[in-house]
Design a protein around this motif. Structure first.
Motif, PDB file in Angstrom:
ATOM      1  N   VAL A  88      27.496  33.749  73.366  1.00 29.27           N
ATOM      2  CA  VAL A  88      28.418  33.612  72.240  1.00 29.27           C
ATOM      3  C   VAL A  88      28.624  32.152  71.826  1.00 29.27           C
ATOM      4  CG1 VAL A  88      29.604  35.799  72.629  1.00 29.27           C
ATOM      5  CG2 VAL A  88      30.402  33.750  73.828  1.00 29.27           C
ATOM      6  N   GLY A  89      28.571  31.220  72.783  1.00 25.96           N
ATOM      7  CA  GLY A  89      28.728  29.811  72.430  1.00 25.96           C
ATOM      8  C   GLY A  89      27.572  29.318  71.588  1.00 25.96           C
ATOM      9  N   VAL A  90      26.346  29.682  71.989  1.00 33.34           N
ATOM     10  CA  VAL A  90      25.160  29.325  71.222  1.00 33.34           C
ATOM     11  C   VAL A  90      25.235  29.932  69.829  1.00 33.34           C
ATOM     12  CG1 VAL A  90      22.647  29.604  71.098  1.00 33.34           C
ATOM     13  CG2 VAL A  90      23.730  29.052  73.274  1.00 33.34           C
ATOM     14  N   PHE A  91      25.661  31.190  69.768  1.00 29.78           N
ATOM     15  CA  PHE A  91      25.784  31.893  68.499  1.00 29.78           C
ATOM     16  C   PHE A  91      26.794  31.194  67.585  1.00 29.78           C
ATOM     17  CE2 PHE A  91      27.507  35.473  65.943  1.00 29.78           C
ATOM     18  CZ  PHE A  91      26.325  35.857  65.309  1.00 29.78           C
ATOM     19  N   ALA A  92      27.948  30.794  68.159  1.00 32.95           N
ATOM     20  CA  ALA A  92      28.980  30.141  67.351  1.00 32.95           C
ATOM     21  C   ALA A  92      28.563  28.751  66.888  1.00 32.95           C
ATOM     22  CB  ALA A  92      30.282  30.048  68.149  1.00 32.95           C
ATOM     23  N   ASP A  93      27.828  28.012  67.728  1.00 31.67           N
ATOM     24  CA  ASP A  93      27.412  26.667  67.360  1.00 31.67           C
ATOM     25  C   ASP A  93      26.250  26.669  66.370  1.00 31.67           C
ATOM     26  OD1 ASP A  93      29.281  25.168  68.747  1.00 31.67           O
ATOM     27  OD2 ASP A  93      28.126  25.204  70.605  1.00 31.67           O
ATOM     28  N   ALA A  94      25.486  27.767  66.317  1.00 32.09           N
ATOM     29  CA  ALA A  94      24.303  27.818  65.469  1.00 32.09           C
ATOM     30  C   ALA A  94      24.584  28.377  64.077  1.00 32.09           C
ATOM     31  CB  ALA A  94      23.214  28.661  66.140  1.00 32.09           C
ATOM     32  N   ARG A  95      25.787  28.914  63.843  1.00 32.01           N
ATOM     33  CA  ARG A  95      26.106  29.544  62.573  1.00 32.01           C
ATOM     34  C   ARG A  95      27.461  29.065  62.070  1.00 32.01           C
ATOM     35  NH1 ARG A  95      23.007  32.461  65.563  1.00 32.01           N
ATOM     36  NH2 ARG A  95      21.439  33.866  64.684  1.00 32.01           N
ATOM     37  N   PRO A  96      27.724  29.227  60.758  1.00 24.78           N
ATOM     38  CA  PRO A  96      29.064  28.898  60.257  1.00 24.78           C
ATOM     39  C   PRO A  96      30.114  29.710  61.016  1.00 24.78           C
ATOM     40  CG  PRO A  96      27.556  29.243  58.432  1.00 24.78           C
ATOM     41  CD  PRO A  96      26.820  29.649  59.671  1.00 24.78           C
ATOM     42  N   LYS A  97      31.083  29.037  61.570  1.00 26.64           N
ATOM     43  CA  LYS A  97      32.012  29.711  62.470  1.00 26.64           C
ATOM     44  C   LYS A  97      32.887  30.731  61.752  1.00 26.64           C
ATOM     45  CE  LYS A  97      31.923  26.030  65.895  1.00 26.64           C
ATOM     46  NZ  LYS A  97      30.769  25.345  65.283  1.00 26.64           N
ATOM     47  N   GLY A  98      33.128  30.538  60.455  1.00 29.35           N
ATOM     48  CA  GLY A  98      33.870  31.543  59.706  1.00 29.35           C
ATOM     49  C   GLY A  98      33.131  32.865  59.653  1.00 29.35           C
ATOM     50  N   ARG A  99      31.792  32.803  59.526  1.00 30.24           N
ATOM     51  CA  ARG A  99      30.998  34.034  59.513  1.00 30.24           C
ATOM     52  C   ARG A  99      30.981  34.689  60.889  1.00 30.24           C
ATOM     53  NH1 ARG A  99      32.148  33.907  55.264  1.00 30.24           N
ATOM     54  NH2 ARG A  99      30.947  34.008  53.331  1.00 30.24           N
ATOM     55  N   VAL A 100      30.984  33.883  61.939  1.00 34.30           N
ATOM     56  CA  VAL A 100      31.044  34.444  63.295  1.00 34.30           C
ATOM     57  C   VAL A 100      32.365  35.196  63.481  1.00 34.30           C
ATOM     58  CG1 VAL A 100      31.053  33.909  65.765  1.00 34.30           C
ATOM     59  CG2 VAL A 100      29.546  32.652  64.224  1.00 34.30           C
ATOM     60  N   MET A 101      33.466  34.626  62.972  1.00 34.58           N
ATOM     61  CA  MET A 101      34.754  35.314  63.046  1.00 34.58           C
ATOM     62  C   MET A 101      34.723  36.632  62.288  1.00 34.58           C
ATOM     63  SD  MET A 101      37.256  31.988  62.588  1.00 34.58           S
ATOM     64  CE  MET A 101      38.788  32.909  62.653  1.00 34.58           C
ATOM     65  N   GLY A 148      31.669  25.160  70.578  1.00 32.12           N
ATOM     66  CA  GLY A 148      31.520  26.594  70.790  1.00 32.12           C
ATOM     67  C   GLY A 148      31.053  26.922  72.184  1.00 32.12           C
ATOM     68  N   SER A 149      30.055  26.189  72.682  1.00 36.10           N
ATOM     69  CA  SER A 149      29.550  26.437  74.034  1.00 36.10           C
ATOM     70  C   SER A 149      30.598  26.091  75.082  1.00 36.10           C
ATOM     71  CB  SER A 149      28.276  25.624  74.271  1.00 36.10           C
ATOM     72  OG  SER A 149      27.225  26.096  73.454  1.00 36.10           O
ATOM     73  N   ALA A 150      31.371  25.034  74.852  1.00 32.35           N
ATOM     74  CA  ALA A 150      32.424  24.664  75.798  1.00 32.35           C
ATOM     75  C   ALA A 150      33.468  25.775  75.907  1.00 32.35           C
ATOM     76  CB  ALA A 150      33.094  23.356  75.372  1.00 32.35           C
ATOM     77  N   ILE A 151      33.855  26.363  74.758  1.00 32.87           N
ATOM     78  CA  ILE A 151      34.823  27.456  74.779  1.00 32.87           C
ATOM     79  C   ILE A 151      34.223  28.679  75.464  1.00 32.87           C
ATOM     80  CG2 ILE A 151      36.221  28.987  73.361  1.00 32.87           C
ATOM     81  CD1 ILE A 151      37.195  26.096  73.466  1.00 32.87           C
ATOM     82  N   ALA A 152      32.924  28.941  75.236  1.00 34.79           N
ATOM     83  CA  ALA A 152      32.280  30.085  75.894  1.00 34.79           C
ATOM     84  C   ALA A 152      32.274  29.905  77.413  1.00 34.79           C
ATOM     85  CB  ALA A 152      30.864  30.254  75.373  1.00 34.79           C
ATOM     86  N   ILE A 153      32.005  28.687  77.869  1.00 33.96           N
ATOM     87  CA  ILE A 153      32.041  28.399  79.307  1.00 33.96           C
ATOM     88  C   ILE A 153      33.454  28.600  79.841  1.00 33.96           C
ATOM     89  CG2 ILE A 153      31.809  26.558  81.027  1.00 33.96           C
ATOM     90  CD1 ILE A 153      29.540  25.436  79.168  1.00 33.96           C
ATOM     91  N   GLN A 154      34.424  28.080  79.108  1.00 31.46           N
ATOM     92  CA  GLN A 154      35.817  28.265  79.495  1.00 31.46           C
ATOM     93  C   GLN A 154      36.169  29.751  79.571  1.00 31.46           C
ATOM     94  OE1 GLN A 154      38.687  27.302  76.472  1.00 31.46           O
ATOM     95  NE2 GLN A 154      40.199  26.571  77.951  1.00 31.46           N
ATOM     96  N   ASN A 155      35.742  30.516  78.560  1.00 33.46           N
ATOM     97  CA  ASN A 155      36.031  31.950  78.551  1.00 33.46           C
ATOM     98  C   ASN A 155      35.431  32.657  79.761  1.00 33.46           C
ATOM     99  OD1 ASN A 155      37.514  31.962  76.201  1.00 33.46           O
ATOM    100  ND2 ASN A 155      35.783  32.434  74.882  1.00 33.46           N
ATOM    101  N   MET A 156      34.224  32.257  80.154  1.00 32.07           N
ATOM    102  CA  MET A 156      33.611  32.896  81.309  1.00 32.07           C
ATOM    103  C   MET A 156      34.456  32.685  82.561  1.00 32.07           C
ATOM    104  SD  MET A 156      29.924  32.230  83.153  1.00 32.07           S
ATOM    105  CE  MET A 156      30.499  30.670  83.850  1.00 32.07           C
ATOM    106  N   PHE A 157      34.873  31.445  82.796  1.00 34.71           N
ATOM    107  CA  PHE A 157      35.682  31.173  83.988  1.00 34.71           C
ATOM    108  C   PHE A 157      37.055  31.826  83.890  1.00 34.71           C
ATOM    109  CE2 PHE A 157      32.583  27.724  84.560  1.00 34.71           C
ATOM    110  CZ  PHE A 157      32.328  27.854  85.912  1.00 34.71           C
TER     111      PHE A 157
END
Length: 404
Positions: free
Chosen positions: A70-83, A343-352
């Motif tokens: 999900v972090g890669v996905f969020a960083d690679a695309r406009p975050k509004g569209r990911v939402m 985005g990747s930092a938040i995904a890592i945080q979410n995993m932990f």
């Protein structure tokens, strides 16, 4: 060129911030109302008592399994569209519950949407505001989230007492409205952090590399450990409140646990505002003692034998929670922007965080199975929070002294 200047960065009160806050409010409102409706649904359909925490495990499991992606996905695309995509997934999951699809699978789909939404909603803040405004932007987002928790918990408990089907229908509508609000978030496409490959194995390996790179920073480690402890304990506390109210306050409806959860949320709004006023990122250690106070507040729960005392304890826990967690979230975003991507930092945080939630909810389920008295569980949860937060605080001070 003109459109690009309009969105980078537009500031705290821009159209993009309002759209982000609105989408997040509606999404979080649905999440917190859905917990009460889903628990009532599995009870109505005859599932065993331990199925409540299992339902939460399906939700949390989505965060853990999708963390590398999900972090890669969020960083690679406009975050509004990911939402937009994330809240559409939540809508489909809630609609599945309305249509009597298996509640565990439906709740897992909502978890998938939540996992995708999280790095996008936090990651976009660094694109919408200047770095000096990041703590304030986080405070606004947390205030929006916690207001949604407050109202969602109250509405979820109240609507579920009235009609489970009616509650699920209203929640499905909230997710639809959140998806529509996400359309208004600006399509800001900044330089993305590329994935090593599109294969699942390579992405997982790349995620492991990102995790190691992020955790080399002492600030990032502090933020990840602190927020993981906070959300893990918070997940257990939620089930604890639902079990504690009938025993201590002799009330068996869904409304009072919802109101108490809402009081914690109201306190977090106050704590978030105080953090925005008094804590700067370079002085994040000021927020850490509030984590110890969270545990002490939970230890007081067995003494709260009346509703006013119970609400007071929950408000205190909430204020300390907001003051503790908001600066750590902002700190992690800053560290992530400078290394692996927000985005990747938040995904890592979410995993932990979700590993912590899964562990502590599993521990809570085990002690309930062993029939430990609920007041003893409350003291144990509070003591765990206080001791773990104290260890984190003293370790931070020791590392700072060593660095000097």
């Amino acid at each position: 060129m003109r459109a690009r200047r309009r969105f980078v960065p537009a500031g705290l009160w821009s159209r993009g911030m309002f759209a982000t806050l609105g989408a997040q409010f509606l999404s979080a409102f649905g999440d917190n109302a859905l917990l009460f409706a889903a628990l009532a649904l599995v009870r109505k359909e005859g599932y065993p008592a331990w199925s409540g925490p299992l339902l939460q495990a399906f939700f949390v499991g989505a965060y853990i399994l999708l963390a590398p992606f999900v972090g890669v996905f969020a960083d690679a695309r406009p975050k509004g569209r990911v939402m937009l995509y994330a809240n559409t997934a939540k809508f489909v999951g809630a609609l599945g519950m309305c249509l009597h699809v298996n509640p565990f699978l439906s709740y897992a789909l909502v978890g998938i949407g939540a996992a995708a939404n999280s790095p996008a909603k936090y990651g976009i803040l660094g694109e919408l505001v200047a770095p000096a405004q990041l703590v304030k932007a986080n405070s606004l987002l947390e205030a929006s989230t916690i207001a949604a928790i407050l109202l969602g918990a109250i509405a979820g408990g109240t609507l579920t007492d009235w009609s489970i089907e009616g509650a699920l229908t209203a929640i499905t509508g909230c997710y639809a409205a959140s998806a529509l609000s996400a359309i208004l978030v600006p399509r800001i496409k900044q330089r993305a952090v590329p994935a090593a490959s599109y294969s699942a194995v390579s992405i997982v390996k790349y995620f492991a590399q990102q995790t190691r790179a992020l955790l080399k920073s002492s600030n990032a480690r502090l933020a990840v450990i602190g927020t993981s402890l906070f959300w893990g304990a918070g997940a257990a506390l939620r089930f604890l409140i639902i079990a504690w109210v009938p025993v201590a306050l002799k009330v068996t409806n869904n409304r009072l646990p919802g109101f108490l959860t809402g009081m914690v949320a109201a306190g977090i709004v106050v704590g978030a505002a105080l953090a925005a006023r008094f804590v700067r990122l370079q002085y994040v250690r000021r927020a850490l003692p509030a984590g110890i106070l969270i545990g002490l507040g939970v230890c007081l729960l067995p003494l709260a034998t009346t509703r006013p005392l119970a609400f007071s304890v929950m408000a205190f826990v909430g204020i300390c929670s907001g003051f503790f967690v908001v600066p750590l979230d902002a700190l992690l975003q800053r560290e992530g922007e400078g290394s692996v991507g927000a985005g990747s930092a938040i995904a890592i945080q979410n995993m932990f965080e979700n590993l912590s939630m899964l562990a502590l909810v599993s521990g809570y389920t085990a002690v309930v199975y062993l029939r430990v008295p609920v007041n003893d569980i409350a003291v144990a949860v509070g003591a765990f929070i206080a001791l773990s937060m104290a260890t984190l605080t003293f370790a931070r001070r020791k590392s700072k002294k060593a660095a000097r």
